[in-house]
Motif scaffolding. Structure first.
Motif, PDB file in Angstrom:
ATOM      1  N   ASP A  66      38.262 -55.327 -57.241  1.00 43.62           N
ATOM      2  CA  ASP A  66      36.948 -54.918 -58.041  1.00 43.62           C
ATOM      3  C   ASP A  66      37.327 -53.694 -58.829  1.00 43.62           C
ATOM      4  N   SER A  67      38.617 -53.638 -59.113  1.00 43.41           N
ATOM      5  CA  SER A  67      39.145 -52.718 -60.018  1.00 43.41           C
ATOM      6  C   SER A  67      38.422 -52.439 -61.471  1.00 43.41           C
ATOM      7  N   THR A  68      38.214 -53.552 -61.969  1.00 41.61           N
ATOM      8  CA  THR A  68      37.538 -53.339 -63.257  1.00 41.61           C
ATOM      9  C   THR A  68      35.842 -53.591 -63.158  1.00 41.61           C
ATOM     10  N   TYR A  69      35.218 -53.377 -62.249  1.00 42.09           N
ATOM     11  CA  TYR A  69      33.858 -53.550 -61.837  1.00 42.09           C
ATOM     12  C   TYR A  69      33.232 -52.297 -62.165  1.00 42.09           C
ATOM     13  N   LYS A  70      32.085 -52.506 -63.122  1.00 37.60           N
ATOM     14  CA  LYS A  70      31.675 -51.275 -63.639  1.00 37.60           C
ATOM     15  C   LYS A  70      30.091 -51.057 -63.233  1.00 37.60           C
ATOM     16  N   MET A  71      29.515 -52.192 -63.414  1.00 34.04           N
ATOM     17  CA  MET A  71      27.926 -52.314 -63.101  1.00 34.04           C
ATOM     18  C   MET A  71      27.596 -53.838 -62.364  1.00 34.04           C
ATOM     19  N   VAL A  72      26.371 -53.698 -61.755  1.00 34.94           N
ATOM     20  CA  VAL A  72      25.907 -54.859 -60.925  1.00 34.94           C
ATOM     21  C   VAL A  72      24.545 -55.164 -61.623  1.00 34.94           C
ATOM     22  N   LYS A  73      24.225 -56.087 -62.088  1.00 39.93           N
ATOM     23  CA  LYS A  73      22.965 -56.515 -62.613  1.00 39.93           C
ATOM     24  C   LYS A  73      22.489 -57.797 -61.620  1.00 39.93           C
ATOM     25  N   VAL A  74      21.592 -57.370 -60.903  1.00 39.72           N
ATOM     26  CA  VAL A  74      20.886 -58.339 -59.848  1.00 39.72           C
ATOM     27  C   VAL A  74      19.623 -58.771 -60.552  1.00 39.72           C
ATOM     28  N   LYS A  75      19.603 -60.191 -60.424  1.00 35.96           N
ATOM     29  CA  LYS A  75      18.616 -61.071 -61.019  1.00 35.96           C
ATOM     30  C   LYS A  75      17.922 -62.038 -60.123  1.00 35.96           C
ATOM     31  N   LEU A  76      16.589 -62.283 -60.423  1.00 36.10           N
ATOM     32  CA  LEU A  76      15.705 -63.321 -59.767  1.00 36.10           C
ATOM     33  C   LEU A  76      16.002 -64.737 -60.762  1.00 36.10           C
ATOM     34  N   CYS A  77      16.552 -65.746 -59.897  1.00 36.57           N
ATOM     35  CA  CYS A  77      17.035 -67.010 -60.522  1.00 36.57           C
ATOM     36  C   CYS A  77      16.233 -68.315 -59.867  1.00 36.57           C
ATOM     37  N   TYR A  78      15.937 -69.109 -60.788  1.00 29.24           N
ATOM     38  CA  TYR A  78      15.277 -70.146 -60.442  1.00 29.24           C
ATOM     39  C   TYR A  78      16.221 -71.397 -59.761  1.00 29.24           C
ATOM     40  N   ALA A  79      15.651 -71.998 -58.632  1.00 29.70           N
ATOM     41  CA  ALA A  79      16.374 -72.763 -57.803  1.00 29.70           C
ATOM     42  C   ALA A  79      16.169 -74.264 -58.627  1.00 29.70           C
ATOM     43  N   PRO A  80      17.020 -75.077 -58.123  1.00 29.67           N
ATOM     44  CA  PRO A  80      17.002 -76.495 -59.104  1.00 29.67           C
ATOM     45  C   PRO A  80      15.784 -77.061 -59.024  1.00 29.67           C
ATOM     46  N   ILE A  81      14.776 -77.074 -57.934  1.00 32.19           N
ATOM     47  CA  ILE A  81      13.610 -77.827 -57.660  1.00 32.19           C
ATOM     48  C   ILE A  81      12.683 -77.228 -58.892  1.00 32.19           C
ATOM     49  N   SER A  82      12.810 -76.117 -59.285  1.00 27.91           N
ATOM     50  CA  SER A  82      11.963 -75.440 -60.277  1.00 27.91           C
ATOM     51  C   SER A  82      12.426 -75.439 -61.790  1.00 27.91           C
ATOM     52  N   ASP A  98      22.765 -69.959 -70.551  1.00 28.59           N
ATOM     53  CA  ASP A  98      22.343 -69.962 -69.212  1.00 28.59           C
ATOM     54  C   ASP A  98      20.832 -69.514 -69.063  1.00 28.59           C
ATOM     55  N   LYS A  99      19.963 -69.952 -68.520  1.00 24.42           N
ATOM     56  CA  LYS A  99      18.296 -69.836 -68.372  1.00 24.42           C
ATOM     57  C   LYS A  99      18.145 -69.790 -66.956  1.00 24.42           C
ATOM     58  N   THR A 100      19.168 -69.768 -66.046  1.00 23.19           N
ATOM     59  CA  THR A 100      18.835 -69.777 -64.563  1.00 23.19           C
ATOM     60  C   THR A 100      18.133 -68.454 -64.200  1.00 23.19           C
ATOM     61  N   CYS A 101      18.862 -67.423 -64.609  1.00 18.47           N
ATOM     62  CA  CYS A 101      18.270 -66.157 -63.960  1.00 18.47           C
ATOM     63  C   CYS A 101      17.563 -65.315 -65.123  1.00 18.47           C
ATOM     64  N   GLN A 102      16.425 -65.159 -65.263  1.00 17.64           N
ATOM     65  CA  GLN A 102      15.682 -64.755 -66.221  1.00 17.64           C
ATOM     66  C   GLN A 102      14.878 -63.600 -65.983  1.00 17.64           C
ATOM     67  N   HIS A 103      14.805 -63.114 -64.843  1.00 17.04           N
ATOM     68  CA  HIS A 103      14.025 -62.026 -64.256  1.00 17.04           C
ATOM     69  C   HIS A 103      14.880 -60.827 -63.819  1.00 17.04           C
ATOM     70  N   LYS A 104      14.993 -59.416 -64.261  1.00 12.67           N
ATOM     71  CA  LYS A 104      15.746 -58.642 -63.955  1.00 12.67           C
ATOM     72  C   LYS A 104      15.144 -58.133 -62.638  1.00 12.67           C
ATOM     73  N   ILE A 105      16.268 -57.579 -61.761  1.00 18.82           N
ATOM     74  CA  ILE A 105      15.788 -57.097 -60.639  1.00 18.82           C
ATOM     75  C   ILE A 105      16.151 -55.682 -60.716  1.00 18.82           C
ATOM     76  N   VAL A 106      17.318 -55.484 -60.856  1.00 22.71           N
ATOM     77  CA  VAL A 106      17.847 -53.944 -61.328  1.00 22.71           C
ATOM     78  C   VAL A 106      19.149 -53.956 -61.668  1.00 22.71           C
ATOM     79  N   ALA A 107      19.689 -53.102 -62.455  1.00 26.50           N
ATOM     80  CA  ALA A 107      21.008 -52.702 -62.921  1.00 26.50           C
ATOM     81  C   ALA A 107      21.401 -51.449 -62.309  1.00 26.50           C
TER      82      ALA A 107
END
Length: 198
Positions: A66-82, A98-107
C-alpha cells in the motif's frame, strides 16, 4: 531531424492512446477487505436507512503493497441483476466508462486499518440490488486497487434499496378529502337544481 520528429510523434501518440484507454478494473489488485452492514437480501429505504461500511488492507499481502495508496473512494454499486437490459448501468473494464458504481458513499485519506463510515442512503438512489466497493487511488488520482463486499461474481452479500415513491401520507389524506368534498358538492349541486326545477 526526421528521426526526432518521428520520436516526438510516437511519444504523443502513445500518450494519447494511454489517456484514451485509462485504467482497467481487471488490472487492479483486490487488496482491501470490505464489509457492509446490511445482511444478504435486506431491503433498505432511500432517505431513511443507513449502511455501515468498514474496510482495511488485507494482511496476506506483503508489506509495502500500500506504499502508493493515497485515498479510498467508497461507492454503492449495482449488482448484475439490476444491470440487465440497462445500458446506463453497464459494467465496462475501462473504469472511465464503467457505470457499475455511480453512487458515492465517502472519500477519505487512506489508512491501513480501523476504517468505518456510516452512510445514510440518499433520497435519489434508485430501486435496485447493490453491493459496496472501495477503490484505492494514488497521488495522481488513478485507481490502483480495490475491495468489495461481495465475491468476484457479485453474487453474495447483496442488498436491496427501495427508492422514495414520491407519495406521502399527508398527500393521500388531502386527496381523499378533496375527492369526498367534490362528491358532496356534486350531489349538493344536483339537489339544488332539482329544488329550483320544482
Amino acid at each position: 531531424m526526421a528521426i526526432q520528429g518521428f520520436l516526438v510523434a510516437s511519444i504523443l501518440i502513445s500518450c494519447f492512446v494511454a489517456t484514451c484507454y485509462g485504467v482497467t478494473f481487471s488490472s487492479l489488485q483486490n487488496t482491501l477487505v470490505v464489509t457492509s452492514s446490511p445482511h444478504s437480501d435486506q431491503e433498505l429505504k432511500a432517505g431513511e436507512d443507513k449502511i455501515t461500511v468498514t474496510w482495511s488492507l488485507n494482511t496476506t499481502f506483503p508489506s509495502g503493497t500500500d506504499s502508493t495508496y493515497k485515498m479510498v473512494k467508497v461507492k454503492l454499486c449495482y449488482a448484475p441483476i439490476s444491470q440487465k437490459d440497462r445500458g446506463w448501468r453497464k459494467t465496462v473494464d475501462n473504469l472511465k466508462k464503467d457505470k457499475t458504481c455511480q453512487h458515492k458513499i465517502v472519500a477519505k485519506p487512506y489508512t491501513a486499518s480501523n476504517n468505518t463510515f456510516t452512510y445514510t442512503v440518499q433520497r435519489d438512489v434508485p430501486t435496485a440490488t447493490y453491493f459496496v466497493r472501495a477503490y484505492v487511488v494514488n497521488a495522481a488520482d488513478e485507481e490502483v486497487a480495490f475491495g468489495q463486499s461481495t465475491d468476484s461474481h457479485k453474487a453474495i452479500n447483496l442488498f436491496k434499496i427501495q427508492a422514495i415513491s414520491g407519495r406521502h401520507i399527508s398527500l393521500d389524506i388531502a386527496s381523499v378529502c378533496f375527492s369526498a368534498f367534490s362528491i358532496v358538492s356534486l350531489f349538493g349541486f344536483f339537489y339544488m337544481e332539482k329544488r329550483k326545477a320544482k
